[in-house]
Scaffold this motif. Structure first.
Motif, PDB file in Angstrom:
ATOM      1  N   LYS A 108      34.260  41.518  42.613  1.00 29.67           N
ATOM      2  CA  LYS A 108      35.240  40.994  41.666  1.00 29.67           C
ATOM      3  C   LYS A 108      36.161  42.138  41.246  1.00 29.67           C
ATOM      4  CE  LYS A 108      32.563  37.112  39.804  1.00 29.67           C
ATOM      5  NZ  LYS A 108      33.433  36.097  40.435  1.00 29.67           N
ATOM      6  N   ILE A 109      37.454  41.955  41.528  1.00 29.79           N
ATOM      7  CA  ILE A 109      38.464  42.930  41.124  1.00 29.79           C
ATOM      8  C   ILE A 109      39.149  42.369  39.888  1.00 29.79           C
ATOM      9  CG2 ILE A 109      40.569  44.130  41.805  1.00 29.79           C
ATOM     10  CD1 ILE A 109      39.667  43.817  44.721  1.00 29.79           C
ATOM     11  N   VAL A 110      38.969  43.029  38.759  1.00 31.18           N
ATOM     12  CA  VAL A 110      39.433  42.498  37.478  1.00 31.18           C
ATOM     13  C   VAL A 110      40.717  43.201  37.048  1.00 31.18           C
ATOM     14  CG1 VAL A 110      38.818  42.057  35.075  1.00 31.18           C
ATOM     15  CG2 VAL A 110      37.038  42.042  36.841  1.00 31.18           C
ATOM     16  N   VAL A 111      41.747  42.412  36.757  1.00 34.88           N
ATOM     17  CA  VAL A 111      43.029  42.934  36.264  1.00 34.88           C
ATOM     18  C   VAL A 111      43.400  42.197  34.986  1.00 34.88           C
ATOM     19  CG1 VAL A 111      43.891  43.650  38.521  1.00 34.88           C
ATOM     20  CG2 VAL A 111      44.280  41.300  37.722  1.00 34.88           C
ATOM     21  N   ASP A 112      44.271  42.811  34.179  1.00 38.31           N
ATOM     22  CA  ASP A 112      44.714  42.130  32.954  1.00 38.31           C
ATOM     23  C   ASP A 112      45.507  40.874  33.298  1.00 38.31           C
ATOM     24  OD1 ASP A 112      43.801  43.622  30.646  1.00 38.31           O
ATOM     25  OD2 ASP A 112      45.005  45.275  31.396  1.00 38.31           O
ATOM     26  N   LYS A 113      46.431  41.026  34.242  1.00 41.02           N
ATOM     27  CA  LYS A 113      47.257  39.904  34.671  1.00 41.02           C
ATOM     28  C   LYS A 113      47.377  39.934  36.188  1.00 41.02           C
ATOM     29  CE  LYS A 113      50.066  39.925  30.438  1.00 41.02           C
ATOM     30  NZ  LYS A 113      51.447  40.020  29.883  1.00 41.02           N
ATOM     31  N   LEU A 114      47.499  38.762  36.795  1.00 41.65           N
ATOM     32  CA  LEU A 114      47.593  38.685  38.245  1.00 41.65           C
ATOM     33  C   LEU A 114      48.804  39.450  38.777  1.00 41.65           C
ATOM     34  CD1 LEU A 114      46.599  34.949  38.884  1.00 41.65           C
ATOM     35  CD2 LEU A 114      45.175  36.997  39.121  1.00 41.65           C
ATOM     36  N   GLU A 115      49.855  39.546  37.953  1.00 42.41           N
ATOM     37  CA  GLU A 115      51.048  40.262  38.378  1.00 42.41           C
ATOM     38  C   GLU A 115      50.767  41.745  38.623  1.00 42.41           C
ATOM     39  OE1 GLU A 115      52.063  38.475  34.636  1.00 42.41           O
ATOM     40  OE2 GLU A 115      50.745  37.473  36.089  1.00 42.41           O
ATOM     41  N   THR A 121      44.002  38.658  47.551  1.00 43.14           N
ATOM     42  CA  THR A 121      42.576  38.625  47.829  1.00 43.14           C
ATOM     43  C   THR A 121      41.892  37.599  46.937  1.00 43.14           C
ATOM     44  OG1 THR A 121      40.499  39.867  47.710  1.00 43.14           O
ATOM     45  CG2 THR A 121      42.254  40.600  46.268  1.00 43.14           C
ATOM     46  N   GLU A 122      40.922  36.908  47.486  1.00 46.22           N
ATOM     47  CA  GLU A 122      40.159  35.930  46.714  1.00 46.22           C
ATOM     48  C   GLU A 122      39.235  36.598  45.711  1.00 46.22           C
ATOM     49  OE1 GLU A 122      38.086  33.491  49.490  1.00 46.22           O
ATOM     50  OE2 GLU A 122      39.895  32.507  50.259  1.00 46.22           O
TER      51      GLU A 122
END
Length: 497
Positions: free
Chosen positions: A5-12, A20-21
């Motif tokens: 799981k790659i976690v970011v604040d926002k998809l942008e 990537t899924e």
């Protein structure tokens, strides 16, 4: 198969990279809740900030609570939060930096007007080639996806700051570096899904392929791998260079000779910090690797051992007086020797003094022990307070030790492997009493028996388990016993017990 799981604040925030899924927003990850999870999960926390109580902070905090492997960990986030904390770990890195400068004097040309140099590190990799090896070391010390490191030249070079950075701060060429480094870091998570899906846990066995006398030979390692996989544990052989990937595993089994002063102790310590099941653990290595500590511990707790004296480097008068009172021969030992190395027999007071002075060049304290000749030493293998194998190691022909290092090669004596129930009760009782003082890991207790007298020579962490030696009686069952203990501990860790 491990899940990523790659976690970011926002998809942008991920727009510069291939879709990537595995991508998930911080809000969505937090909303998953704490549910029972039987699939190992690796979380790469790429939030913009890790400051206290921010989304980035909570991602790592709750990932650890859910039993997920996360980078950076809360420990790393807290360490990087204040220079007064992470600065405590800088001495060895600054030493490495200045050694590097000597080899690369052209680095001075890269300095800014205020004698500073900033370098971006992505998963231990950097575009600045002269600092590639040091960047890896910094990442191993502070595992975080992106680090901004500032170097400064005053009287000498030093690392001024180490700060976590976000992917939106990367330059275009650094984005390529990040993508490549992420792929390399995560490759183990993504590889061979069809092969790995049946395994619940991942175990790393640390080895040194160049070691002349390793604790387990290649065939024994194959037996460990086979036994683990039958129990649902995927077992990988790793080496010193794989330090930065250690957190990808659920457990660490050290199968190279341990020492407080080399990388084996750092591996054990990092594994412990990351929450891995580790044998042998750092405390066991500390206790077993120094014969001075071990002798004091056994003596203080009434465990029988040969008469032992501590010789001190700065007390030459006491050394001379003691030497004249001892009964010879006497065995001298350097505290951190292994496989009979750093152990000599002396036959008179002057020989004792001369040899002690040689050993004082390496250690401030040397052990002098009563010499007890026996045809063989007992070795009792103990795991979690229970005996698992028993051997008699015979002295090398014409020599007083099991190993003879004369002539440049190590020669060892014969052996006999016995079932546990054939070991004399007193030998077993003394062996188990000794290991209870160390911990619940895997130990090999060396004992001498002379009539009714049974004494402990030493307790070894990381004892030998070789094919057709220690396993001669139990065969495959010995390897299964060890792997079952890893499985039991990994299950308890997953359940928070």
């Amino acid at each position: 198969m491990s899940r990523l799981k790659i976690v970011v604040d926002k998809l942008e925030d991920w727009v510069a990279f291939y879709p990537t899924e595995d991508l998930i927003t911080a809000h969505d990850y937090l909303a998953l809740g704490s549910q029972p999870d039987t699939q190992p999960t690796q979380v790469i926390n790429l939030c913009r900030h890790y400051r206290y109580l921010s989304y980035g902070y909570y991602i790592s905090l709750l990932a650890e609570a859910r039993g997920h492997r996360v980078i950076p960990t809360i420990r790393t986030i807290n360490d990087l939060g204040k220079k007064s904390i992470y600065g405590l770990n800088m001495e060895s890195l600054n030493d490495s930096l200045n050694k590097l400068i000597v080899k690369n004097p052209q680095l001075k040309s890269s300095l800014s007007a205020d004698n500073r140099l900033e370098v971006t590190i992505c998963f231990g990799k950097t575009l600045f080639a002269p600092l590639a090896d040091l960047s890896r070391q910094i990442f191993e010390q502070f595992p975080s996806p992106v680090l901004k490191v500032t170097f400064r030249l005053v009287d000498e070079w030093q690392i001024e700051t180490v700060k976590p950075a976000s992917i939106d701060s990367l330059e275009e060429n650094e984005e390529d570096l990040f993508a490549t480094a992420l792929d390399s870091f995560s490759r183990k998570v993504w590889r061979k899904p069809s092969v790995r899906k049946k395994y619940r846990y991942d175990l790393a066995i640390l080895i040194d392929r160049q070691e002349k006398m390793p604790p387990s030979d290649p065939m024994a390692l194959k037996h460990f791998i086979r036994a683990g996989r039958k129990l649902g544990i995927d077992v990988d052989l790793i080496e010193k260079k794989d330090f930065s990937h250690l957190a990808e595993y659920d457990g660490l089994f050290i199968r190279e000779t341990t020492s407080i002063s080399n990388h084996t102790y750092r591996f054990a310590k990092k594994a412990e910090v990351e929450g891995l099941v580790v044998m042998d653990d750092p405390a066991s290595i500390l206790k077993c690797c120094n014969k001075v500590y071990l002798a004091d511990l056994l003596s203080a707790n009434g465990v029988a051992m040969p008469e032992t004296h501590f010789l001190y480097k700065d007390r030459k008068r006491e050394l001379k007086a003691l030497a004249s009172t001892l009964t010879y021969p006497i065995v001298l030992k350097i505290p951190d020797g292994s496989f009979s190395r750093g152990v000599v027999k002396v036959s008179d007071p002057q020989a004792l003094i001369d040899q002690a002075n040689q050993y004082f060049k390496q250690s401030a304290i040397v052990l002098a022990q009563e010499f007890m000749y026996t045809d063989y030493d007992w070795r009792i293998g103990v795991l979690n307070h229970k005996p698992i194998f028993a051997c008699q190691y015979f002295m090398t022909r014409g020599h007083w030790q099991i190993y003879n290092h004369q002539g440049g090669t190590a020669e060892s004596g014969a052996f006999t492997t016995l079932p546990i129930h054939e070991v004399p009760a007193k030998v077993m009782k003394v062996a188990l009493k000794a290991t209870r003082l160390i911990g619940d890991g895997l130990y090999g207790v060396d004992l001498k028996q002379s009539g009714d007298k049974v004494v402990v020579i030493e307790v070894n962490d990381n004892p030998n388990i070789d094919s057709d030696v220690e396993d001669l009686y139990l065969k495959e069952s010995l390897y299964r016993i060890v792997m079952e203990e890893f499985l039991r501990r990994m299950e308890r860790r997953r359940l928070g017990i």
